[in-house]
Design a protein around this motif. Sequence first.
Motif, mmCIF file in Angstrom:
data_model
loop_
_atom_site.group_PDB
_atom_site.id
_atom_site.type_symbol
_atom_site.label_atom_id
_atom_site.label_comp_id
_atom_site.label_asym_id
_atom_site.label_seq_id
_atom_site.Cartn_x
_atom_site.Cartn_y
_atom_site.Cartn_z
ATOM 1 N N TYR A 92 65.193 1.620 121.408
ATOM 2 C CA TYR A 92 64.352 1.255 120.275
ATOM 3 C C TYR A 92 63.669 2.495 119.706
ATOM 4 C CZ TYR A 92 64.942 -3.501 122.025
ATOM 5 O OH TYR A 92 65.474 -4.688 122.446
ATOM 6 N N SER A 93 63.669 2.579 118.380
ATOM 7 C CA SER A 93 62.998 3.678 117.688
ATOM 8 C C SER A 93 61.553 3.264 117.432
ATOM 9 C CB SER A 93 63.720 3.984 116.371
ATOM 10 O OG SER A 93 63.096 5.069 115.708
ATOM 11 N N VAL A 94 60.650 3.806 118.227
ATOM 12 C CA VAL A 94 59.235 3.431 118.158
ATOM 13 C C VAL A 94 58.480 4.466 117.322
ATOM 14 C CG1 VAL A 94 57.147 2.975 119.489
ATOM 15 C CG2 VAL A 94 59.388 2.304 120.390
ATOM 16 N N LYS A 95 57.705 3.960 116.387
ATOM 17 C CA LYS A 95 56.968 4.835 115.477
ATOM 18 C C LYS A 95 55.467 4.578 115.612
ATOM 19 C CE LYS A 95 58.492 5.189 111.280
ATOM 20 N NZ LYS A 95 58.808 4.830 109.871
ATOM 21 N N LEU A 96 54.711 5.664 115.680
ATOM 22 C CA LEU A 96 53.246 5.591 115.679
ATOM 23 C C LEU A 96 52.724 6.388 114.492
ATOM 24 C CD1 LEU A 96 50.467 4.920 116.875
ATOM 25 C CD2 LEU A 96 50.679 6.940 118.332
ATOM 26 N N ILE A 97 52.058 5.705 113.583
ATOM 27 C CA ILE A 97 51.421 6.359 112.438
ATOM 28 C C ILE A 97 49.922 6.394 112.689
ATOM 29 C CG2 ILE A 97 51.017 6.296 109.955
ATOM 30 C CD1 ILE A 97 53.570 4.673 109.660
ATOM 31 N N THR A 98 49.333 7.567 112.698
ATOM 32 C CA THR A 98 47.885 7.698 112.859
ATOM 33 C C THR A 98 47.268 8.160 111.546
ATOM 34 O OG1 THR A 98 48.082 9.979 113.657
ATOM 35 C CG2 THR A 98 48.093 8.240 115.306
ATOM 36 N N GLU A 105 47.691 11.124 107.084
ATOM 37 C CA GLU A 105 48.568 10.405 107.991
ATOM 38 C C GLU A 105 49.496 11.363 108.746
ATOM 39 O OE1 GLU A 105 50.837 7.352 106.153
ATOM 40 O OE2 GLU A 105 49.100 6.145 105.555
ATOM 41 N N VAL A 106 49.678 11.076 110.033
ATOM 42 C CA VAL A 106 50.616 11.832 110.853
ATOM 43 C C VAL A 106 51.495 10.828 111.601
ATOM 44 C CG1 VAL A 106 50.906 13.573 112.660
ATOM 45 C CG2 VAL A 106 48.916 13.673 111.151
ATOM 46 N N THR A 107 52.800 11.044 111.589
ATOM 47 C CA THR A 107 53.742 10.093 112.178
ATOM 48 C C THR A 107 54.533 10.736 113.314
ATOM 49 O OG1 THR A 107 54.002 8.940 110.071
ATOM 50 C CG2 THR A 107 55.700 8.567 111.725
ATOM 51 N N THR A 108 54.662 9.984 114.411
ATOM 52 C CA THR A 108 55.512 10.393 115.527
ATOM 53 C C THR A 108 56.501 9.271 115.818
ATOM 54 O OG1 THR A 108 53.775 11.764 116.530
ATOM 55 C CG2 THR A 108 55.577 11.059 117.968
ATOM 56 N N THR A 109 57.784 9.620 115.943
ATOM 57 C CA THR A 109 58.829 8.650 116.243
ATOM 58 C C THR A 109 59.585 9.095 117.492
ATOM 59 O OG1 THR A 109 59.099 8.130 113.892
ATOM 60 C CG2 THR A 109 60.867 7.455 115.372
#
Length: 287
Positions: A92-98, A105-109
């Motif tokens: 699963y491609s899990v994404k966290l947007i802070t 905004e900063v995104t980590t996948t």
Amino acid sequence: MKIAKFSFFQFRFSAFLFGLLIVISCNTESDKVIINPPTSDFYFVPNAVNTLQGKFINTSTSIKSFIWSFGDGKVNTTVRSPLYTYKEPGTYSVKLITVGWNDVEVTTTKEIVVTPPDAINFVENSGFVDDQSWSITYLYGPDITTTFSNKLTLSVAAESQSGILIHQAVELEAGTYQLTANYDVDATQYNVWAEFYLLPNEPVEGEEPEDEFKISGFESFGDCSGIAFAGDLSEVNINCRSGEDPENGQVTVATSGIYYFTIFTGAYDGNYGGNFNLNNVGLFKLN
């Protein structure tokens, strides 16, 4: 040699122009100074027993909000480090947007690999695909409409008091077992409950199960009323749970034999509706 004179008026005018330039510069969006910019990062810790489940540890900093996307169509914006259960193994491609306090905004996948659990789930049809393996015993009140469609949904008429037992026989060895369950509770629900029991005898119509056999459960009474919740039982506020070991949802079986895994659920002076659902229940042997 002539020495240029710099009048007091010229000095004040120059200072005014310099200050104005500073104000204009600082208010230009492209030149805005960002103090403590947000970071976005996390890691995944799978449950040692039920590997379809795991906790996402949010290590982000300087954030005011976040959005989790678990890669299966589900999102979460309320729990910083959520415990999540997948329906099936896979990648699963899990994404966290802070989002920082300056609205940056900063995104980590990250790719998360979810493996099939090695431990046996002693609860059959734990995802409520249909009504197979489950029996229904009515306790009191008007009939409750039950829907088995990859989750358990019950409907109770408004302004009523109704209770029901949904159960199945399980053959267990002596040892310690871990309860797992996913709730999806809408904030409009109140005075409703869903509790899990391991009973020594088959439920009887009209008889509530005794508290000594309760493993854990959720109830939306008092301070827990009107609180929306979506996630695993272990993430429910401890003040909204009760049972033998409600904090971690474990139960000890002293003697091997046949037991009855039972869900006691219903509503009191409220409307259960379609906004209180259960899914992915399980009973896994720890030792």
